[in-house]
Scaffold this motif. Structure first.
Motif, PDB file in Angstrom:
ATOM      1  N   MET A   1       0.851  -1.190   0.000  1.00 50.92           N
ATOM      2  CA  MET A   1       0.000   0.000   0.000  1.00 50.92           C
ATOM      3  C   MET A   1       0.887   1.242   0.000  1.00 50.92           C
ATOM      4  SD  MET A   1      -2.910   1.091   2.766  1.00 50.92           S
ATOM      5  CE  MET A   1      -3.771   2.661   2.633  1.00 50.92           C
ATOM      6  N   GLY A   2       0.511   2.231  -0.812  1.00 50.28           N
ATOM      7  CA  GLY A   2       1.295   3.450  -0.892  1.00 50.28           C
ATOM      8  C   GLY A   2       1.080   4.347   0.314  1.00 50.28           C
ATOM      9  N   LEU A   3       1.790   5.437   0.309  1.00 50.41           N
ATOM     10  CA  LEU A   3       1.670   6.401   1.395  1.00 50.41           C
ATOM     11  C   LEU A   3       0.281   7.025   1.424  1.00 50.41           C
ATOM     12  CD1 LEU A   3       5.019   8.398   1.193  1.00 50.41           C
ATOM     13  CD2 LEU A   3       4.257   6.967   3.086  1.00 50.41           C
ATOM     14  N   VAL A   4      -0.107   7.436   2.609  1.00 51.30           N
ATOM     15  CA  VAL A   4      -1.313   8.244   2.776  1.00 51.30           C
ATOM     16  C   VAL A   4      -0.853   9.674   3.036  1.00 51.30           C
ATOM     17  CG1 VAL A   4      -3.390   8.620   4.145  1.00 51.30           C
ATOM     18  CG2 VAL A   4      -2.613   6.288   3.664  1.00 51.30           C
ATOM     19  N   TRP A   5      -1.546  10.631   2.436  1.00 51.24           N
ATOM     20  CA  TRP A   5      -1.107  12.017   2.465  1.00 51.24           C
ATOM     21  C   TRP A   5      -2.154  12.925   3.095  1.00 51.24           C
ATOM     22  CZ3 TRP A   5       3.731  13.096   0.425  1.00 51.24           C
ATOM     23  CH2 TRP A   5       4.304  12.078  -0.337  1.00 51.24           C
ATOM     24  N   TRP A   6      -1.671  13.970   3.740  1.00 51.89           N
ATOM     25  CA  TRP A   6      -2.522  15.099   4.077  1.00 51.89           C
ATOM     26  C   TRP A   6      -2.320  16.163   3.001  1.00 51.89           C
ATOM     27  CZ3 TRP A   6      -6.306  14.802   7.313  1.00 51.89           C
ATOM     28  CH2 TRP A   6      -6.233  13.978   8.435  1.00 51.89           C
ATOM     29  N   ARG A   7      -3.407  16.669   2.469  1.00 47.85           N
ATOM     30  CA  ARG A   7      -3.336  17.762   1.500  1.00 47.85           C
ATOM     31  C   ARG A   7      -3.804  19.037   2.191  1.00 47.85           C
ATOM     32  NH1 ARG A   7      -5.660  18.018  -4.675  1.00 47.85           N
ATOM     33  NH2 ARG A   7      -6.604  20.075  -4.558  1.00 47.85           N
ATOM     34  N   LEU A   8      -2.902  19.999   2.294  1.00 48.28           N
ATOM     35  CA  LEU A   8      -3.196  21.304   2.886  1.00 48.28           C
ATOM     36  C   LEU A   8      -3.733  22.216   1.789  1.00 48.28           C
ATOM     37  CD1 LEU A   8      -0.845  23.368   5.194  1.00 48.28           C
ATOM     38  CD2 LEU A   8      -1.817  24.394   3.146  1.00 48.28           C
ATOM     39  N   GLU A   9      -4.837  22.878   2.072  1.00 47.62           N
ATOM     40  CA  GLU A   9      -5.417  23.827   1.124  1.00 47.62           C
ATOM     41  C   GLU A   9      -5.701  25.136   1.854  1.00 47.62           C
ATOM     42  OE1 GLU A   9      -8.938  22.131  -0.490  1.00 47.62           O
ATOM     43  OE2 GLU A   9      -7.929  20.380  -1.342  1.00 47.62           O
ATOM     44  N   MET A  10      -5.314  26.240   1.244  1.00 43.39           N
ATOM     45  CA  MET A  10      -5.629  27.546   1.822  1.00 43.39           C
ATOM     46  C   MET A  10      -5.536  28.615   0.745  1.00 43.39           C
ATOM     47  SD  MET A  10      -2.089  28.380   3.942  1.00 43.39           S
ATOM     48  CE  MET A  10      -2.657  29.995   4.439  1.00 43.39           C
ATOM     49  N   ALA A  11      -6.294  29.687   0.924  1.00 40.16           N
ATOM     50  CA  ALA A  11      -6.168  30.830   0.023  1.00 40.16           C
ATOM     51  C   ALA A  11      -4.782  31.438   0.185  1.00 40.16           C
ATOM     52  CB  ALA A  11      -7.252  31.860   0.332  1.00 40.16           C
ATOM     53  N   ALA A  12      -4.256  31.996  -0.903  1.00 36.73           N
ATOM     54  CA  ALA A  12      -2.919  32.601  -0.878  1.00 36.73           C
ATOM     55  C   ALA A  12      -3.017  34.045  -1.354  1.00 36.73           C
ATOM     56  CB  ALA A  12      -1.960  31.804  -1.752  1.00 36.73           C
ATOM     57  N   PRO A  13      -3.364  34.978  -0.453  1.00 36.28           N
ATOM     58  CA  PRO A  13      -3.430  36.385  -0.850  1.00 36.28           C
ATOM     59  C   PRO A  13      -2.091  36.849  -1.417  1.00 36.28           C
ATOM     60  CG  PRO A  13      -4.272  36.054   1.382  1.00 36.28           C
ATOM     61  CD  PRO A  13      -3.626  34.774   0.973  1.00 36.28           C
ATOM     62  N   ALA A  14      -2.143  37.821  -2.316  1.00 38.46           N
ATOM     63  CA  ALA A  14      -0.916  38.297  -2.961  1.00 38.46           C
ATOM     64  C   ALA A  14       0.119  38.732  -1.941  1.00 38.46           C
ATOM     65  CB  ALA A  14      -1.254  39.456  -3.899  1.00 38.46           C
ATOM     66  N   GLU A  15      -0.325  39.332  -0.830  1.00 38.22           N
ATOM     67  CA  GLU A  15       0.628  39.817   0.166  1.00 38.22           C
ATOM     68  C   GLU A  15       1.427  38.678   0.808  1.00 38.22           C
ATOM     69  OE1 GLU A  15      -3.119  42.426   0.689  1.00 38.22           O
ATOM     70  OE2 GLU A  15      -2.614  40.380   0.143  1.00 38.22           O
ATOM     71  N   LEU A  16       0.807  37.497   0.892  1.00 38.60           N
ATOM     72  CA  LEU A  16       1.416  36.404   1.649  1.00 38.60           C
ATOM     73  C   LEU A  16       2.057  35.334   0.778  1.00 38.60           C
ATOM     74  CD1 LEU A  16      -1.274  35.781   4.429  1.00 38.60           C
ATOM     75  CD2 LEU A  16       0.704  37.292   4.467  1.00 38.60           C
ATOM     76  N   GLU A  17       1.847  35.408  -0.526  1.00 39.56           N
ATOM     77  CA  GLU A  17       2.271  34.305  -1.390  1.00 39.56           C
ATOM     78  C   GLU A  17       3.758  33.996  -1.260  1.00 39.56           C
ATOM     79  OE1 GLU A  17       2.880  33.794  -6.107  1.00 39.56           O
ATOM     80  OE2 GLU A  17       0.870  34.419  -5.492  1.00 39.56           O
ATOM     81  N   GLU A  18       4.607  35.004  -1.442  1.00 47.67           N
ATOM     82  CA  GLU A  18       6.044  34.756  -1.386  1.00 47.67           C
ATOM     83  C   GLU A  18       6.479  34.311   0.009  1.00 47.67           C
ATOM     84  OE1 GLU A  18       8.736  35.445  -4.182  1.00 47.67           O
ATOM     85  OE2 GLU A  18       6.864  34.476  -4.735  1.00 47.67           O
ATOM     86  N   SER A  19       5.865  34.886   1.037  1.00 52.89           N
ATOM     87  CA  SER A  19       6.221  34.507   2.405  1.00 52.89           C
ATOM     88  C   SER A  19       5.884  33.049   2.677  1.00 52.89           C
ATOM     89  CB  SER A  19       5.488  35.408   3.408  1.00 52.89           C
ATOM     90  OG  SER A  19       5.868  36.750   3.255  1.00 52.89           O
ATOM     91  N   LEU A  20       4.730  32.597   2.185  1.00 53.62           N
ATOM     92  CA  LEU A  20       4.335  31.199   2.377  1.00 53.62           C
ATOM     93  C   LEU A  20       5.282  30.261   1.629  1.00 53.62           C
ATOM     94  CD1 LEU A  20       0.469  31.631   2.059  1.00 53.62           C
ATOM     95  CD2 LEU A  20       1.656  30.744   4.070  1.00 53.62           C
ATOM     96  N   LEU A  21       5.635  30.623   0.406  1.00 57.25           N
ATOM     97  CA  LEU A  21       6.526  29.777  -0.385  1.00 57.25           C
ATOM     98  C   LEU A  21       7.937  29.728   0.203  1.00 57.25           C
ATOM     99  CD1 LEU A  21       5.449  30.693  -4.018  1.00 57.25           C
ATOM    100  CD2 LEU A  21       4.959  28.595  -2.754  1.00 57.25           C
ATOM    101  N   TRP A  22       8.310  30.777   0.909  1.00 57.16           N
ATOM    102  CA  TRP A  22       9.617  30.799   1.584  1.00 57.16           C
ATOM    103  C   TRP A  22       9.566  29.998   2.878  1.00 57.16           C
ATOM    104  CZ3 TRP A  22       9.941  33.550   6.334  1.00 57.16           C
ATOM    105  CH2 TRP A  22      11.213  33.529   6.929  1.00 57.16           C
ATOM    106  N   LYS A  23       8.484  30.171   3.657  1.00 54.30           N
ATOM    107  CA  LYS A  23       8.423  29.604   5.001  1.00 54.30           C
ATOM    108  C   LYS A  23       8.161  28.105   5.002  1.00 54.30           C
ATOM    109  CE  LYS A  23       8.337  30.208   9.543  1.00 54.30           C
ATOM    110  NZ  LYS A  23       9.531  30.651  10.293  1.00 54.30           N
ATOM    111  N   LEU A  24       7.278  27.622   4.141  1.00 52.53           N
ATOM    112  CA  LEU A  24       6.897  26.212   4.199  1.00 52.53           C
ATOM    113  C   LEU A  24       8.092  25.257   4.047  1.00 52.53           C
ATOM    114  CD1 LEU A  24       3.476  26.378   2.365  1.00 52.53           C
ATOM    115  CD2 LEU A  24       3.858  25.491   4.673  1.00 52.53           C
ATOM    116  N   PRO A  25       8.991  25.461   3.064  1.00 49.31           N
ATOM    117  CA  PRO A  25      10.145  24.545   2.992  1.00 49.31           C
ATOM    118  C   PRO A  25      11.011  24.577   4.249  1.00 49.31           C
ATOM    119  CG  PRO A  25       9.874  25.724   0.918  1.00 49.31           C
ATOM    120  CD  PRO A  25       8.947  26.370   1.900  1.00 49.31           C
TER     121      PRO A  25
END
Length: 313
Positions: A1-25
């Motif tokens: 059996m393969g992995l089971v995943w959690w899929r995170l979904e959220m709105a990405a306002p323009a103000e936060l987009e780059e910050s989210l892409l930087w912070k998550l990794p």
């Protein structure tokens, strides 16, 4: 059996987009994608895939708490996070399915690395990017402002008979992120790009994206560090074009370096600032001997085009 995943979904306002892409990794979340439909670019949604075995409930709650402060500089609340459990999700194909070719301005095309150029975009200058590297994919307003400003500058030089596009210019990219701005400059015939970022992951992403575009290290050199490291990479010789897509307080702190990074007669493109931050930054630039010769705005973000105040307009 393969992995089971959690899929995170959220709105990405323009103000936060780059910050989210930087912070998550930095928080251990590397499987990230953005949905930004061309017909409704303001309706961005961030998606991320996390192995269920590594992310129990308490760890997911801690992740949300770690992301919450990102909205404070912009006085916005972090959008609600939704979690979806997915069995045997092939995330590598799933997240790729959300990316589309992204035309910018009149001539540029930001293309996810695994896609082909659409026939209707065949005449554009292609910048291949691995969005999995994050750090700047062309969708954020500040990145688009910079890309469009590069294209505008290239057009001005061509019309003025100073060569085709950015031909002959040495470019310095301070805070290079994914390397997308340097890649665009090279597509517009710049002679070379020297790039630096304080995040070693950004250096790696820039190298990878340069390779995706078939560029030799001599065309796009990159290092980890800030202004001092960039100046060393330039061999102490200032560039004719300075790119700086960083938040306004960081730009302000870097102003004393601009005179060493940018040659007399050169042009600087400064972005990453909110529109209401522009007047204060313009005052700081003027006090340091820089003239703002243009300002462009998109959403709540702005770009300043600068020259030395001693240069003839």
């Amino acid at each position: 059996m393969g992995l089971v995943w959690w899929r995170l979904e959220m709105a990405a306002p323009a103000e936060l987009e780059e910050s989210l892409l930087w912070k998550l990794p930095l928080l251990g979340v590397t499987r990230v994608a953005l949905q930004h439909p061309p017909e409704a670019p303001e309706q961005r949604q961030l998606l991320a895939w996390l192995p269920e075995s590594d992310w129990p409930a308490d760890q997911r709650q801690e992740l949300e708490r770690a992301l919450a402060p990102l909205g404070e500089p912009f006085q916005v609340a972090l959008p609600q996070v939704h979690w979806r459990r997915q069995a045997d999700e092939d995330w590598s194909l799933s997240w790729k399915s959300h990316w589309r070719p992204d035309p910018v301005g009149e001539r540029l095309l930001v293309l996810p690395a695994w896609l082909e150029v659409p026939p209707e975009q065949a005449g554009r200058l292609v910048i291949r990017i691995d969005p999995g590297s994050a750090f700047g994919t062309g969708s954020h307003p500040t990145t688009r402002l910079c890309l469009e400003a590069l294209e505008a500058l290239a057009g001005e030089r061509t019309r003025a008979g100073r060569g085709a596009d950015l031909e002959g210019l040495r470019v310095a990219d301070l805070g290079c992120g994914s390397g997308i701005l340097g890649l665009a400059a090279l597509r517009l015939r710049a002679a070379s790009v020297a790039a630096a970022d304080t995040d070693p992951l950004a250096e790696r992403a820039t190298r990878q994206n340069a390779a995706l575009n078939g560029l030799a290290p001599s065309a796009l050199a990159v290092t980890t560090g800030s202004a001092e490291a960039l100046l060393a990479l330039l061999g102490g010789r200032p560039a004719e074009l300075l790119l700086c897509n960083i938040l306004a307080p960081v730009i302000e702190a870097l102003i004393p370096w601009f005179g060493q990074l940018l040659s007399p007669g050169g042009v600087g493109l400064l972005s990453g600032l909110l529109v209401d931050q522009a007047p204060g930054l313009e005052r700081d630039l003027a006090a340091a001997g820089w003239r703002v010769e243009g300002r462009v705005e998109q959403d709540r973000w702005g770009l300043l085009r600068i020259r030395s105040a001693s240069d003839v307009a």
